[in-house]
Structures are given as structure tokens and as C-alpha cells.
Design a protein around this motif. Structure first.
Motif, PDB file in Angstrom:
ATOM      1  N   LYS A   1       0.831  -1.205   0.000  1.00 49.81           N
ATOM      2  CA  LYS A   1       0.000   0.000   0.000  1.00 49.81           C
ATOM      3  C   LYS A   1       0.870   1.260   0.000  1.00 49.81           C
ATOM      4  CE  LYS A   1      -3.956  -0.043   2.171  1.00 49.81           C
ATOM      5  NZ  LYS A   1      -5.040   0.042   3.199  1.00 49.81           N
ATOM      6  N   LEU A   2       1.914   1.273   0.831  1.00 48.63           N
ATOM      7  CA  LEU A   2       2.808   2.433   0.849  1.00 48.63           C
ATOM      8  C   LEU A   2       3.522   2.579  -0.489  1.00 48.63           C
ATOM      9  CD1 LEU A   2       4.069   4.773   2.446  1.00 48.63           C
ATOM     10  CD2 LEU A   2       5.846   3.180   3.212  1.00 48.63           C
ATOM     11  N   GLY A   3       3.984   1.448  -1.046  1.00 41.39           N
ATOM     12  CA  GLY A   3       4.664   1.498  -2.340  1.00 41.39           C
ATOM     13  C   GLY A   3       3.781   2.040  -3.440  1.00 41.39           C
TER      14      GLY A   3
ATOM     15  N   GLY B   1      10.078   5.100  -7.009  1.00 42.63           N
ATOM     16  CA  GLY B   1       9.037   5.908  -6.381  1.00 42.63           C
ATOM     17  C   GLY B   1       9.537   7.285  -5.983  1.00 42.63           C
ATOM     18  N   GLN B   2       8.639   8.079  -5.460  1.00 43.59           N
ATOM     19  CA  GLN B   2       8.984   9.447  -5.059  1.00 43.59           C
ATOM     20  C   GLN B   2       7.965   9.982  -4.067  1.00 43.59           C
ATOM     21  OE1 GLN B   2       9.049  11.489  -8.826  1.00 43.59           O
ATOM     22  NE2 GLN B   2       6.835  11.573  -8.983  1.00 43.59           N
ATOM     23  N   LEU B   3       8.402  10.918  -3.239  1.00 43.32           N
ATOM     24  CA  LEU B   3       7.513  11.595  -2.292  1.00 43.32           C
ATOM     25  C   LEU B   3       7.530  13.086  -2.581  1.00 43.32           C
ATOM     26  CD1 LEU B   3       5.733  11.513   0.317  1.00 43.32           C
ATOM     27  CD2 LEU B   3       7.825  12.028   1.585  1.00 43.32           C
ATOM     28  N   PRO B   4       6.378  13.692  -2.919  1.00 40.80           N
ATOM     29  CA  PRO B   4       6.328  15.146  -3.118  1.00 40.80           C
ATOM     30  C   PRO B   4       6.514  15.871  -1.788  1.00 40.80           C
ATOM     31  CG  PRO B   4       4.398  14.038  -4.073  1.00 40.80           C
ATOM     32  CD  PRO B   4       5.078  13.054  -3.184  1.00 40.80           C
ATOM     33  N   ILE B   5       7.275  16.962  -1.801  1.00 43.43           N
ATOM     34  CA  ILE B   5       7.424  17.795  -0.603  1.00 43.43           C
ATOM     35  C   ILE B   5       7.179  19.248  -0.971  1.00 43.43           C
ATOM     36  CG2 ILE B   5       9.076  16.213   0.481  1.00 43.43           C
ATOM     37  CD1 ILE B   5      11.285  18.271  -0.219  1.00 43.43           C
ATOM     38  N   ARG B   6       6.792  20.035   0.042  1.00 43.18           N
ATOM     39  CA  ARG B   6       6.597  21.476  -0.123  1.00 43.18           C
ATOM     40  C   ARG B   6       7.353  22.193   0.981  1.00 43.18           C
ATOM     41  NH1 ARG B   6       1.301  19.807  -0.214  1.00 43.18           N
ATOM     42  NH2 ARG B   6       1.015  20.694   1.862  1.00 43.18           N
ATOM     43  N   ILE B   7       8.093  23.233   0.602  1.00 44.84           N
ATOM     44  CA  ILE B   7       8.763  24.101   1.564  1.00 44.84           C
ATOM     45  C   ILE B   7       8.312  25.519   1.263  1.00 44.84           C
ATOM     46  CG2 ILE B   7      10.985  24.978   2.402  1.00 44.84           C
ATOM     47  CD1 ILE B   7      12.229  22.339   1.588  1.00 44.84           C
ATOM     48  N   ALA B   8       7.892  26.249   2.288  1.00 51.30           N
ATOM     49  CA  ALA B   8       7.402  27.617   2.097  1.00 51.30           C
ATOM     50  C   ALA B   8       8.437  28.447   1.353  1.00 51.30           C
ATOM     51  CB  ALA B   8       7.082  28.250   3.445  1.00 51.30           C
TER      52      ALA B   8
ATOM     53  N   GLN C   1      13.313  11.520  -4.798  1.00 49.06           N
ATOM     54  CA  GLN C   1      13.350  10.206  -5.429  1.00 49.06           C
ATOM     55  C   GLN C   1      13.727   9.128  -4.414  1.00 49.06           C
ATOM     56  OE1 GLN C   1      12.298   9.940  -8.683  1.00 49.06           O
ATOM     57  NE2 GLN C   1      11.879  12.127  -8.310  1.00 49.06           N
ATOM     58  N   LEU C   2      13.044   7.989  -4.502  1.00 47.00           N
ATOM     59  CA  LEU C   2      13.316   6.856  -3.640  1.00 47.00           C
ATOM     60  C   LEU C   2      14.114   5.795  -4.387  1.00 47.00           C
ATOM     61  CD1 LEU C   2       9.765   6.385  -2.044  1.00 47.00           C
ATOM     62  CD2 LEU C   2      11.599   7.942  -1.328  1.00 47.00           C
ATOM     63  N   HIS C   3      14.930   5.071  -3.652  1.00 48.46           N
ATOM     64  CA  HIS C   3      15.654   3.943  -4.236  1.00 48.46           C
ATOM     65  C   HIS C   3      14.817   2.673  -4.106  1.00 48.46           C
ATOM     66  CE1 HIS C   3      18.619   0.658  -4.569  1.00 48.46           C
ATOM     67  NE2 HIS C   3      19.260   1.483  -5.384  1.00 48.46           N
ATOM     68  N   HIS C   4      14.365   2.385  -2.876  1.00 47.50           N
ATOM     69  CA  HIS C   4      13.514   1.213  -2.671  1.00 47.50           C
ATOM     70  C   HIS C   4      12.877   1.264  -1.283  1.00 47.50           C
ATOM     71  CE1 HIS C   4      17.106  -0.335  -0.511  1.00 47.50           C
ATOM     72  NE2 HIS C   4      16.206  -0.993   0.205  1.00 47.50           N
ATOM     73  N   ILE C   5      11.938   0.372  -1.065  1.00 45.22           N
ATOM     74  CA  ILE C   5      11.358   0.127   0.263  1.00 45.22           C
ATOM     75  C   ILE C   5      11.485  -1.366   0.540  1.00 45.22           C
ATOM     76  CG2 ILE C   5       9.266   0.203   1.685  1.00 45.22           C
ATOM     77  CD1 ILE C   5       8.230   2.432  -0.145  1.00 45.22           C
ATOM     78  N   HIS C   6      11.972  -1.718   1.711  1.00 47.88           N
ATOM     79  CA  HIS C   6      12.028  -3.136   2.052  1.00 47.88           C
ATOM     80  C   HIS C   6      11.424  -3.406   3.424  1.00 47.88           C
ATOM     81  CE1 HIS C   6      16.063  -1.867   3.721  1.00 47.88           C
ATOM     82  NE2 HIS C   6      15.656  -2.639   4.713  1.00 47.88           N
ATOM     83  N   MET C   7      11.005  -4.667   3.609  1.00 49.36           N
ATOM     84  CA  MET C   7      10.441  -5.105   4.882  1.00 49.36           C
ATOM     85  C   MET C   7      11.551  -5.677   5.752  1.00 49.36           C
ATOM     86  SD  MET C   7       6.940  -7.044   3.644  1.00 49.36           S
ATOM     87  CE  MET C   7       7.768  -8.127   2.466  1.00 49.36           C
ATOM     88  N   GLU C   8      11.428  -5.488   7.059  1.00 42.84           N
ATOM     89  CA  GLU C   8      12.371  -6.086   7.987  1.00 42.84           C
ATOM     90  C   GLU C   8      11.762  -6.075   9.380  1.00 42.84           C
ATOM     91  OE1 GLU C   8      15.893  -3.737   7.455  1.00 42.84           O
ATOM     92  OE2 GLU C   8      15.266  -2.212   8.897  1.00 42.84           O
ATOM     93  N   GLU C   9      12.539  -6.513  10.363  1.00 46.95           N
ATOM     94  CA  GLU C   9      12.102  -6.499  11.755  1.00 46.95           C
ATOM     95  C   GLU C   9      13.001  -5.563  12.547  1.00 46.95           C
ATOM     96  OE1 GLU C   9      12.709 -10.285  13.672  1.00 46.95           O
ATOM     97  OE2 GLU C   9      14.619 -10.611  12.649  1.00 46.95           O
ATOM     98  N   ASP C  10      12.456  -5.035  13.634  1.00 40.32           N
ATOM     99  CA  ASP C  10      13.209  -4.133  14.497  1.00 40.32           C
ATOM    100  C   ASP C  10      14.018  -4.935  15.505  1.00 40.32           C
ATOM    101  OD1 ASP C  10      14.101  -1.702  15.427  1.00 40.32           O
ATOM    102  OD2 ASP C  10      12.108  -0.886  15.825  1.00 40.32           O
ATOM    103  N   ALA C  11      15.017  -4.285  16.072  1.00 38.12           N
ATOM    104  CA  ALA C  11      15.775  -4.863  17.182  1.00 38.12           C
ATOM    105  C   ALA C  11      15.135  -4.439  18.502  1.00 38.12           C
ATOM    106  CB  ALA C  11      17.224  -4.397  17.122  1.00 38.12           C
ATOM    107  N   GLY C  12      15.635  -4.982  19.604  1.00 42.35           N
ATOM    108  CA  GLY C  12      15.165  -4.571  20.915  1.00 42.35           C
ATOM    109  C   GLY C  12      15.770  -3.230  21.300  1.00 42.35           C
TER     110      GLY C  12
END
Length: 475
Positions: A62-64, A104-111, A119-130
Motif C-alpha cells: 500500500k505504501l509502495g 518511487g517518489q515523495l512530493p514535498i513542499r517548503i514555504a 526520489q526513492l531507491h527502494h522500500i524493504h520489509m524487515e524487523e526491528d531490534a530490541g
């Protein structure tokens, strides 16, 4: 002195709002007693096997899709091997060779700047550490493994950012998006959203990148801005003095506002990545993609553009499109409104502070009737905002009836208005004389006096015209 360009790439970590962890059924929740949400799987006991959390996959897709990524129909998991006390298994399950989303890409706005996309390179899934806990005054550390195994998405940008302001805008935009999609609470204070910042500098005009340093685990944009500013100055000073920048992982100290070296930056081969033998490939079907795409609907930057097209100013559009439910509610009211920009002002200044994003009890049709009273001059805009609307939000009813009961209906009777206007002018001969000599701004004083005498009931346009006529006819 050489002028330098700052080059920044981000590795943004988003903790996902799934009920269970990434590869086991431990509860995924913040704030429990230390080591309450653990099991043999998350502790890495011999003989235990991980299993896939399907909602993590759905959230990643969904995010991708929202970010315009290419969704890999087949992706795989790998083991990233390193030793640390808060990593019980001695490796992290992640995606290296075959991430689930690419590009992919994320639009941004700065006043004050033109909108642009990072521009994005990639999104990957993983798990967090403690989490390691280093208590002040103790010569030992403690480990809380509640977070171990929490499902993460890591969003890796290209080295496409050029300032701390752009980093702030990117992280704010990502937080807005994950909340909009309802895949994470995006709470930086609780670690649900954090980033590693890779920073380098290069002489302006140079195409080759400089040597980068990574600042780990920035979970506050205020700290991130300070860390970036210090690190840029540090690297430039090194180069200007004839030195070189060493590739390092660094940490930021909020007390001193400085960064310091943790270790020489690792490369991929240092982690000895290899395919995880216990997890099968993730296969995403066309039906899955179509279903998830349909769930996304309007995206936050599209919502902002729609509101601008309806005549809202940038600040109001940004605030209303900040939250998906807020935007959807406003659009329902806007569909019935006779004047959408004016509705937005009432919404931002009166409705949102009163309702805290809950659905207003006043229906869209009755809100439109309130606006019609203002447009027809029956109730002043000031009285509608400060008295009538708050009353209707507390006790919904017919706006016209409530305005009458509150004595807010403006009087347009010419005889009534003319009598009051003459009384006010006669009671203030010196100001009337000053007006006639050119101090036309005094019309505001006379209007105020008429409003006092009429209890706010005098219709402003008719009243002002009568005052000007009386004052100028006696010249």
C-alpha cells in the motif's frame, strides 16, 4: 573559500501498526512492561521458526503504491548478520537482494520554494531490534526485547535532499502519509518513525559525491536539523583545512549539539547477507495489488491540490489535508457550502478547535444555512463566528431561529439605521469635523459607535453608506 553543496540521503524506518510482530505472534504494542511481549521465536531460541505477517506485506504494498513504486511480484527475505545485545537471534531478518518496492517518489513542499519530489531507491520489509537501556550511574546496561521483531518498513531515498529543511519536509510528509494510509501512527517520540541521515558535501558544480557519514536513529526533527547543521560544518572545515572525511557511522549528542564517531561505516559484505532459509518468497498477486490500490483513494498531496482549486489559501489547505478523516469531513461540508473559502476559515478557526476532528453535530445543510445568513447580511461575519457558530456546535438547531433568539439578526430598516447614525454624528461634533477635513479613517469610529447603540444589530453596509452620506452632506 569554496562554496559547497550539501547532499543527503535518508533511511527512514516506519514501525507498522500490526497487531502482532513481523515473524511471530507476539503482541506488537508500545508501552508495556519490559520484556512482556516476547516468546521463544522473538528470543531466537533454537528450533523455532519464523512465519510471515501478511498485514506487513499488505502495508508495504500500500505504501509502495501510494509513492508510485514498482511492486515486485516476488520478493525474498535475507539475514543481516551482526552481534548486539538487543538482537537475540544474532541476525536481523530483512530484504537485501529483492526488496518488495523499487523506485518511487515523495512530493514535498517548503514555504517560499517550488514543490518538488524526492526520489526513492527502494522500500524493504524487515524487523526491528530490541532496546538497550543505559541508566545513568550504572556500570551495566539492560535490554528490553518488547520491540524485537516489530515489523518495519525501511524507505531508502536516493541522495536527493539538499538541506535540513528538505529533510524536515520529507519526514513530515512521510509521517502524514503513513497516518493517512493507517499503517503506522508515525509517532517519532515513541520511535514509530525515525531516520538515519547520510550526509556528504561537495564543491558546487562537482558531479561526484563526497564521502558520506551516517548519523543514526534520529527520532526528533529538531535534533535532526541540529545534527545536519553541525555535520555539514564539520565536513566543510575538514576539507578546507586540507583533511579528508572518513566514512563513519556517527551519533548526535543533544546536550552539546555535536556528532561523534561510533564506528567506521560498514559495507554490505560486513553483514554477510544470505537468503533466509526459513521464509519462502513473498508473492504478490495482481488481485492483491488491485484491491490495495482501491483502498488508497485520494492521497494527501492530491487532497491539498483539490483544496487549493476550491479557493482555499495554502495554510488552510495544508491544515485541512493533514489528516484523512479531517479532509473527508470538510469535503462533505464543502459540497453543500455556498462559499468554500469562507467555510474553510470558519472550519480552521472555530470548528476544529471545538470538535478536535470529531464529526460536527451541525449538519452540512445547516452549516450552509449559517453561511447564507452571512452572505445575505442577516448576521455579521463576526457575530456568526464568535457567537452563533459556537452556540450551534454545542446545541445544533436551525441557524436562523437561533440567530433570532440570540438577537444577532441585523437590522436593515433605513429609518432605524438613519436615526442611530444621526445621533452618533451629533454626539461627536469634533470627530465629525475632523472627518470632513479629510480624516476619512474616522468612519471606523462612527461605525463602532453605531454598533454599540444598536447592540450589534446594524447592518454594516447600509450603515456605513448612511454615515458617509450624513457626514458629507453636513460639510
Amino acid at each position: 573559500m569554496t562554496t559547497y553543496e550539501t547532499v543527503i540521503g535518508l533511511e527512514t524506518h516506519v514501525q507498522l501498526a500490526t497487531e502482532s510482530k513481523a515473524f511471530c505472534d507476539d503482541r506488537n504494542a508500545f508501552g508495556a512492561e519490559p520484556n512482556a511481549h516476547i516468546s521463544p521465536v522473538s528470543l531466537g531460541y533454537p528450533g523455532t521458526l519464523p512465519f510471515l505477517n501478511e498485514r506487513q506485506v499488505a502495508f508495504a504494498v500500500k505504501l509502495g503504491l501510494a509513492l508510485g513504486c514498482q511492486i515486485n511480484r516476488r520478493s525474498t527475505f535475507d539475514r543481516k548478520n551482526y552481534f548486539y545485545a538487543d538482537l537475540p537471534k544474532g541476525y536481523q531478518i530483512t530484504q537485501d537482494e529483492s526488496p518488495i518496492c523499487v523506485g518511487g517518489q515523495l512530493p514535498i513542499r517548503i514555504a517560499g520554494s517550488e514543490p518538488r519530489s524526492i526520489q526513492l531507491h527502494h522500500i524493504h520489509m524487515e524487523e526491528d531490534a530490541g532496546k538497550s537501556i543505559h541508566a545513568e550511574g550504572q556500570d551495566f546496561s539492560q535490554v528490553d526485547l518488547n520491540r524485537a521483531g516489530t515489523p518495519l518498513l525501511e524507505i531508502v531515498t536516493e541522495p536527493d535532499l539538499r538541506s535540513a529543511e528538505e529533510v524536515d519536509a520529507f519526514m513530515s510528509g512521510m509521517r502524514q502519509l503513513v497516518r493517512w494510509l493507517d499503517i503506522s501512527d508515525g509517532n517519532m517520540e515513541e520511535g514509530s518513525l525515525r531516520c538515519d541521515v547520510n550526509i556528504s558535501v561537495r564543491p558546487e558544480g562537482q558531479s561526484a559525491y563526497g564521502t558520506r557519514c551516517e548519523i543514526k536513529n534520529m527520532n526528533s526533527m529538531r535534533f535532526a536539523r541540529r545534527a545536519i547543521a553541525f555535520e555539514v560544518d564539520r565536513q566543510i572545515a575538514l576539507l578546507e583545512s586540507g583533511g579528508t572525511v572518513a566514512q563513519q557511522t556517527r551519533q548526535f549528542d543533544p546536550e552539546s549539539g555535536t556528532t561523534s564517531a561510533l564506528r567506521t561505516k560498514e559495507n554490505a559484505h560486513d553483514y554477510r547477507y544470505f537468503p533466509d532459509p526459513d521464509l519462502p518468497p513473498v508473492v504478490v498477486s495482481e488481485e492483491d495489488i488491485a484491491r490495495l490500490r482501491a483502498e488508497i483513494g485520494t492521497l494527501p498531496w492530491e487532497a491539498y491540490d483539490e483544496l487549493i482549486a476550491l479557493g482555499l489559501d495554502a495554510d488552510d489547505a495544508a491544515l485541512i489535508s493533514e489528516d484523512r478523516q479531517r479532509y473527508a469531513t470538510f469535503r462533505r461540508y464543502a459540497a453543500a457550502s455556498p462559499a468554500v473559502p469562507e467555510l474553510a476559515k470558519l472550519w480552521v478557526n472555530r470548528v476544529l478547535p471545538h470538535t478536535q476532528d470529531a464529526e460536527p453535530a451541525l449538519t452540512p445543510a445547516r452549516f450552509a444555512a449559517l453561511q447564507q445568513l452571512i452572505a445575505e447580511g442577516k448576521v455579521s461575519a463576526a457575530n456568526a463566528a464568535s457567537r452563533l457558530l459556537p452556540d450551534l456546535l454545542d446545541t445544533p438547531g436551525d441557524p436562523g431561529e437561533r440567530a433570532t433568539a440570540l438577537g444577532l439578526i441585523q437590522n436593515t430598516d433605513i429609518n432605524f439605521l438613519s436615526d442611530i447614525a444621526r445621533e452618533v454624528v451629533q454626539a461627536n461634533p469634533q470627530k465629525a469635523a475632523a472627518y470632513r477635513k479629510g480624516k476619512k479613517g474616522l468612519i471606523g469610529f462612527f461605525m463602532g459607535e453605531v454598533m454599540k447603540k444598536s447592540g450589534g444589530a446594524a447592518e454594516p453596509r447600509e450603515t456605513q453608506a448612511l454615515l458617509r452620506n450624513i457626514l458629507e452632506s453636513q460639510a
